[in-house]
Design a protein around this motif. Structure first.
Motif, mmCIF file in Angstrom:
data_model
loop_
_atom_site.group_PDB
_atom_site.id
_atom_site.type_symbol
_atom_site.label_atom_id
_atom_site.label_comp_id
_atom_site.label_asym_id
_atom_site.label_seq_id
_atom_site.Cartn_x
_atom_site.Cartn_y
_atom_site.Cartn_z
ATOM 1 N N THR A 263 21.369 86.557 62.044
ATOM 2 C CA THR A 263 20.508 85.948 61.036
ATOM 3 C C THR A 263 21.075 84.666 60.450
ATOM 4 O O THR A 263 20.389 83.993 59.701
ATOM 5 C CB THR A 263 20.266 86.938 59.884
ATOM 6 O OG1 THR A 263 21.542 87.300 59.324
ATOM 7 C CG2 THR A 263 19.552 88.184 60.376
ATOM 8 N N GLY B 60 11.168 82.662 64.848
ATOM 9 C CA GLY B 60 11.923 83.169 63.713
ATOM 10 C C GLY B 60 12.759 82.140 62.985
ATOM 11 O O GLY B 60 13.588 82.483 62.142
ATOM 12 N N ARG C 26 13.392 79.374 60.225
ATOM 13 C CA ARG C 26 12.869 79.029 58.898
ATOM 14 C C ARG C 26 13.012 77.545 58.602
ATOM 15 O O ARG C 26 12.155 76.949 57.943
ATOM 16 C CB ARG C 26 13.609 79.842 57.836
ATOM 17 C CG ARG C 26 13.189 79.569 56.401
ATOM 18 C CD ARG C 26 13.876 80.532 55.449
ATOM 19 N NE ARG C 26 13.448 80.297 54.081
ATOM 20 C CZ ARG C 26 14.074 79.519 53.204
ATOM 21 N NH1 ARG C 26 15.187 78.886 53.583
ATOM 22 N NH2 ARG C 26 13.619 79.368 51.977
ATOM 23 N N GLY D 139 15.016 83.157 59.535
ATOM 24 C CA GLY D 139 14.554 83.919 58.388
ATOM 25 C C GLY D 139 13.063 83.745 58.174
ATOM 26 O O GLY D 139 12.387 83.002 58.892
ATOM 27 N N GLU D 140 12.572 84.429 57.176
ATOM 28 C CA GLU D 140 11.145 84.378 56.878
ATOM 29 C C GLU D 140 10.799 83.049 56.236
ATOM 30 O O GLU D 140 11.459 82.616 55.290
ATOM 31 C CB GLU D 140 10.773 85.520 55.943
ATOM 32 C CG GLU D 140 9.285 85.621 55.661
ATOM 33 C CD GLU D 140 8.954 86.833 54.810
ATOM 34 O OE1 GLU D 140 7.808 86.897 54.309
ATOM 35 O OE2 GLU D 140 9.838 87.697 54.637
ATOM 36 N N GLU D 141 9.756 82.396 56.757
ATOM 37 C CA GLU D 141 9.409 81.084 56.247
ATOM 38 C C GLU D 141 8.590 81.194 54.970
ATOM 39 O O GLU D 141 7.912 82.196 54.720
ATOM 40 C CB GLU D 141 8.644 80.277 57.289
ATOM 41 C CG GLU D 141 7.282 80.827 57.659
ATOM 42 C CD GLU D 141 6.592 79.988 58.736
ATOM 43 O OE1 GLU D 141 7.281 79.217 59.406
ATOM 44 O OE2 GLU D 141 5.372 80.129 58.884
#
Length: 506
Positions: A40, A68, A70, A166-168
């Motif tokens: 990550t 995936g 960000r 990471g999550e955008e």
């Protein structure tokens, strides 16, 4: 800490050189990253290479972006070797295109900072000024390098690319300034249509520009960052009833710059072509389809790539006076006057109006020096553009200078700046110029036959009235110049103001 840091070297350019629609371009080897499944933390790649003299205008570094991601962060450096006097050193611009590609037209455009920044980032929720927020989708992205000048030793560069997984975040919905402000009905409105902020190579913030524009007595401004529309969505809160903010771009090609004036919000205009590519007409038409005006900027400027080489067939107006008045402005003024003479000689009714703008970037650049003063039906985008296109305008060094130029015939006929006094060739015509705010300036009346009237310096009050009598057979048009006292020599003094012409004759 980055989980991995790999180095990649780019070899010579010969076998990788390709040509895209428009300017020559070079595509280098692809930079690849592992998928997000491997961890990550951020991952970094560093690439190095050397560009020789004579490199294409644009060099693309493909970056394979996995799912995936960000954020994309790019930093770069390049060498600046000592070169002999008169020889160009190294200058390397940079920008970014996303997975939609680098085709001319800019569908994949995500930002450009030219040579103003050494690093930038793009995320869904925000981005470095000059760059456009939005999703970081999987696919092949391209870092765009622009070797503006290359030293004889070549240009060695290093690019560090960091992907953060990471999550955008959520991409904000853009909000743009209104197309109408609190005007005074049909009146003269003052504006500066060529300005730069931190969203390209300027140092002013947008808030500083708005504050300085109001202090300069301006009614409207035009956002004109180099090769990016990224500032458009950040102006809304700075507009008001007292300040109309138009949106545009300074399209900065290698063969001259053009201001896209008052385009639809979010309009991006590509710049990756030269005059020999025969592409400018396509993008001039795009500017007009987006509701903007096409205004070649500082056409005789001496900076590299600034001199205008596309001709004026697509121009709606031309920026004759740019910033502090200098010899290249004097050349531009004379060249524009020559275009007026040519239109009269050829019997054409079409002509190209002149403008002036500050091209301000940072202090001590003076926003509103000069400014274009436009007679418009109201303080709206459409009305201001119509006034500029019609030539109902004059250019002044500050809001202190105001003038009125009219021509009248013997039967009550009357015409102002940008208009035509329709009278017979032998009808006596009275030209009247009223001036305020120009102490000790000299009035010159210029026609297609040259300067036909030079008055005494105005009094220290700066106010005065000049009347001159002529006819359409003697002068096909009349325009006025206010000039400061010349320091020495035969050249006229610097401009304090000048007008677009009043045309005479049926």
């Amino acid at each position: 800490m980055c989980e991995d840091d790999h180095e990649q070297k780019h070899a010579g350019i010969g076998r990788r050189a390709v040509f895209v629609t428009g300017a020559a371009a070079l595509t280098l080897a692809t930079v690849s990253f592992a998928s997000a499944a491997g961890g990550t933390g951020p991952r970094t790649r560093t690439v190095r290479g050397t560009l020789p003299p004579g490199s294409p205008d644009f060099v693309y570094v493909p970056v394979e972006v996995p799912r995936g991601v960000r954020e994309i962060h790019v930093a770069y450096t390049y060498d600046r070797p000592t070169v002999p006097a008169g020889t160009q050193g190294n200058a390397l611009d940079i920008g970014l295109f996303d997975e939609r590609g680098t085709d001319l037209g800019g569908r994949g455009f995500r930002g450009w900072s030219g040579g103003a920044r050494t690093e930038f980032f793009v995320r869904a929720d925000t981005a470095t000024p000059g760059y456009v927020p939005g999703p970081v989708r999987a696919g092949t992205w391209h870092i765009a390098l622009g070797p503006y000048t290359v030293a004889p030793q070549g240009l060695s560069y290093e690019i560090t690319i960091t992907l953060t997984y990471g999550e955008e975040g959520e991409t904000p919905r853009p909000v743009y300034p209104p197309e109408r402000a609190g005007g005074r009905g049909r009146a003269w409105y003052r504006g500066d249509c060529h300005l730069h902020s931190e969203y390209s190579d300027g140092r002013y913030t947008l808030a500083e520009i708005a504050e300085l524009a109001r202090a300069a007595g301006l009614d409207f401004i035009n956002s004109s960052e180099h090769n990016t529309h990224s500032a458009h969505a950040h102006w809304a809160e700075l507009a008001g009833d007292d300040l109309l903010i138009l949106l545009g771009e300074e399209v900065t090609t290698r063969n001259g710059h053009v201001v896209a004036l008052g385009t639809d919000p979010g309009t991006f205009v590509d710049w990756r072509y030269r005059a020999r590519d025969n592409r400018f007409g396509r993008f001039a038409r795009q500017i007009r389809r987006a509701g903007g005006l096409v205004v070649p900027a500082h056409p005789h400027a001496t900076c590299i790539g600034c001199n205008w080489k596309f001709g004026f067939g697509e121009a709606d107006a031309v920026e004759v006076w740019n910033g502090a008045y200098t010899p290249d402005d004097e050349v531009a003024l004379a060249d524009w006057d020559g275009m007026l003479v040519a239109s009269v000689r050829d019997g054409r009714r079409d002509w190209i109006p002149a403008m002036g703008s500050s091209d301000s970037h940072r202090s001590p650049d003076v926003i509103g020096r000069p400014q274009t003063v436009v007679l418009a039906d109201d303080l709206t985008r459409e009305a201001i553009q119509e006034g500029i296109r019609a030539g109902r305008s004059y250019v002044a060094e500050s809001s202190k200078v105001s003038l009125s130029l009219t021509a009248s015939g013997g039967r009550g006929e009357h015409a102002g700046i940008g208009e035509r006094l329709r009278v017979a060739d032998d009808t006596p015509v009275t030209v009247r110029l009223e001036v305020t705010g120009a102490p000790r300036c000299t009035v010159r009346l210029v026609t297609d036959q040259g300067v036909l009237f030079t008055g005494d310096p105005l009094p220290v009050s700066g106010a005065g009235v000049v009347e001159w009598r002529t006819s359409a057979s003697y002068a096909a048009y009349v325009r006025a110049e206010l000039r400061h006292e010349a320091a020495a020599g035969p050249l006229p003094g610097a401009l304090a103001a000048f007008t677009n012409p009043v045309f005479l004759g049926s």
